[in-house]
Design a protein around this motif. Sequence first.
Motif, PDB file in Angstrom:
ATOM      1  N   THR A  31      88.190 -45.800  30.234  1.00 46.70           N
ATOM      2  CA  THR A  31      89.345 -46.509  30.784  1.00 46.70           C
ATOM      3  C   THR A  31      89.990 -47.440  29.763  1.00 46.70           C
ATOM      4  O   THR A  31      90.973 -48.117  30.078  1.00 46.70           O
ATOM      5  N   SER A  32      89.465 -47.453  28.538  1.00 48.32           N
ATOM      6  CA  SER A  32      90.068 -48.302  27.503  1.00 48.32           C
ATOM      7  C   SER A  32      90.384 -47.456  26.269  1.00 48.32           C
ATOM      8  O   SER A  32      91.462 -46.857  26.181  1.00 48.32           O
ATOM      9  N   ALA A  33      89.461 -47.371  25.340  1.00 47.25           N
ATOM     10  CA  ALA A  33      89.735 -46.686  24.080  1.00 47.25           C
ATOM     11  C   ALA A  33      89.782 -45.171  24.216  1.00 47.25           C
ATOM     12  O   ALA A  33      90.459 -44.491  23.452  1.00 47.25           O
ATOM     13  N   GLY A  34      89.023 -44.613  25.179  1.00 46.01           N
ATOM     14  CA  GLY A  34      88.894 -43.166  25.245  1.00 46.01           C
ATOM     15  C   GLY A  34      88.032 -42.620  24.116  1.00 46.01           C
ATOM     16  O   GLY A  34      87.903 -41.411  23.963  1.00 46.01           O
ATOM     17  N   PHE A  35      87.456 -43.529  23.320  1.00 49.10           N
ATOM     18  CA  PHE A  35      86.576 -43.189  22.204  1.00 49.10           C
ATOM     19  C   PHE A  35      85.273 -43.964  22.347  1.00 49.10           C
ATOM     20  O   PHE A  35      85.262 -45.101  22.835  1.00 49.10           O
ATOM     21  N   PHE A  36      84.180 -43.368  21.895  1.00 53.69           N
ATOM     22  CA  PHE A  36      82.908 -44.076  21.837  1.00 53.69           C
ATOM     23  C   PHE A  36      81.981 -43.338  20.880  1.00 53.69           C
ATOM     24  O   PHE A  36      82.144 -42.144  20.615  1.00 53.69           O
ATOM     25  N   TYR A  37      81.047 -44.079  20.310  1.00 54.41           N
ATOM     26  CA  TYR A  37      79.979 -43.472  19.533  1.00 54.41           C
ATOM     27  C   TYR A  37      78.827 -43.131  20.481  1.00 54.41           C
ATOM     28  O   TYR A  37      78.624 -43.821  21.495  1.00 54.41           O
ATOM     29  N   TRP A 201      93.410 -31.920  22.614  1.00 52.88           N
ATOM     30  CA  TRP A 201      93.975 -31.145  23.715  1.00 52.88           C
ATOM     31  C   TRP A 201      93.017 -30.904  24.869  1.00 52.88           C
ATOM     32  O   TRP A 201      93.447 -30.734  26.004  1.00 52.88           O
ATOM     33  N   GLY A 202      91.735 -30.859  24.583  1.00 46.07           N
ATOM     34  CA  GLY A 202      90.806 -30.352  25.578  1.00 46.07           C
ATOM     35  C   GLY A 202      90.139 -31.408  26.418  1.00 46.07           C
ATOM     36  O   GLY A 202      90.771 -32.365  26.878  1.00 46.07           O
ATOM     37  N   ALA A 203      88.831 -31.251  26.650  1.00 46.76           N
ATOM     38  CA  ALA A 203      88.079 -32.176  27.490  1.00 46.76           C
ATOM     39  C   ALA A 203      87.382 -33.239  26.650  1.00 46.76           C
ATOM     40  O   ALA A 203      87.691 -34.425  26.754  1.00 46.76           O
ATOM     41  N   LEU A 238      87.870 -38.393  24.314  1.00 50.35           N
ATOM     42  CA  LEU A 238      88.341 -37.599  25.436  1.00 50.35           C
ATOM     43  C   LEU A 238      89.669 -36.962  25.079  1.00 50.35           C
ATOM     44  O   LEU A 238      90.520 -37.587  24.458  1.00 50.35           O
ATOM     45  N   GLY A 239      89.833 -35.706  25.473  1.00 50.08           N
ATOM     46  CA  GLY A 239      91.074 -35.000  25.234  1.00 50.08           C
ATOM     47  C   GLY A 239      92.010 -35.070  26.421  1.00 50.08           C
ATOM     48  O   GLY A 239      91.707 -35.663  27.466  1.00 50.08           O
ATOM     49  N   ASP A 240      93.161 -34.430  26.282  1.00 48.75           N
ATOM     50  CA  ASP A 240      94.248 -34.563  27.248  1.00 48.75           C
ATOM     51  C   ASP A 240      93.927 -33.987  28.628  1.00 48.75           C
ATOM     52  O   ASP A 240      94.601 -34.317  29.611  1.00 48.75           O
ATOM     53  N   MET A 241      92.928 -33.118  28.731  1.00 46.86           N
ATOM     54  CA  MET A 241      92.568 -32.601  30.048  1.00 46.86           C
ATOM     55  C   MET A 241      91.944 -33.682  30.932  1.00 46.86           C
ATOM     56  O   MET A 241      92.043 -33.614  32.157  1.00 46.86           O
ATOM     57  N   ILE A 242      91.308 -34.669  30.313  1.00 47.67           N
ATOM     58  CA  ILE A 242      90.622 -35.696  31.101  1.00 47.67           C
ATOM     59  C   ILE A 242      91.604 -36.604  31.845  1.00 47.67           C
ATOM     60  O   ILE A 242      91.399 -36.876  33.041  1.00 47.67           O
TER      61      ILE A 242
END
Length: 326
Positions: A31-37, A201-203, A238-242
């Motif tokens: 719900t924030s960066a959409g990125f994580f390690y 683009w994906g999940a 996370l990609g655009d499908m999420i």
Amino acid sequence: MGIPVIDLSGALVPGGPRSAEVAQQLRAAATSAGFFYIRNHGVPADVVARQFDIARELMELPLERREALSIQHSPIMRGFEALGAQTLDASARPDLKESFYCGMNWPAEHPYVQAGHQTYGPSQWPEELPHAQAICEAYIDTMNALSLRLMQLLALSLELPEDHFDAACKDPMVTLRMARYPAHPEGADERTFGAGAHTDWGAVTVLAQDAHGGLEVQMPDGSWVPATPIEGCFVVNLGDMIPRWTNGLYHSNPHRVRNLHSGGAPRYSIPFFYEPEFFARIEAVPGTVAPGEAPKYPPCTAGEHLNEMYQKTYGLKQATEQTEAA
């Protein structure tokens, strides 16, 4: 605000004792960066190191051999992609990277292979490296299992059953890319990137990067932060499908690459792109659309979404044809 590190210990199998805790951490990141390690992800360090070794061997093949196995010879975009062949940010210069793409070894009789759907079909392999196929396919199998587990944890994070996405991921669309970025040119302007700003683009994307770094992630406030390599960790985004699946609750944030810190050496990265199977329906999951409100995104299939993205980036005419034939 930075990119969080999530420890998968105790959450690598369904019902693991820390699954609920990890799911909540994923929700905060999504719900924030959409990125994580992720650390303690179950992938041995020597497996990742071996994959980087084969990436270097592939990219060090003579130019004429790489050109002979160009993705232009593959209807599903498998093989080598030349330097500057892709422009991920339409406002920037062509990307300063070259890549080798491969995927799962689908049997010729699989109906999706027979139909010619994107990502389903054979990869191109150089005769000079007879071990490359086995190494890459073993890595793909490992990443498939890890990606499915991430999808299960994402389901838990949405207060859905842990297996909510399992059926959609039965025959996933996956792509393994090994990329080489030359050093950032001296005196380059602000429109020059190894990979221009884009969303995937994906999940989910699971990225192994070398020690040089260069990946930059845009935070929700618009600032750019480095995704500095952390030993033993993958970077996941996370990609655009999420966002489509979560009605915009979870984010797919822009990111870009500039190879600024390698001292003139090339940068290698190995992203694994994971998407659900071709006909999986992508629409807002339960609990993400308020009563009386319409979803933010129209429903589509995963194949329709992916074909649209390929067509946008590469101008692939067959994308529309494949969707219409499905």
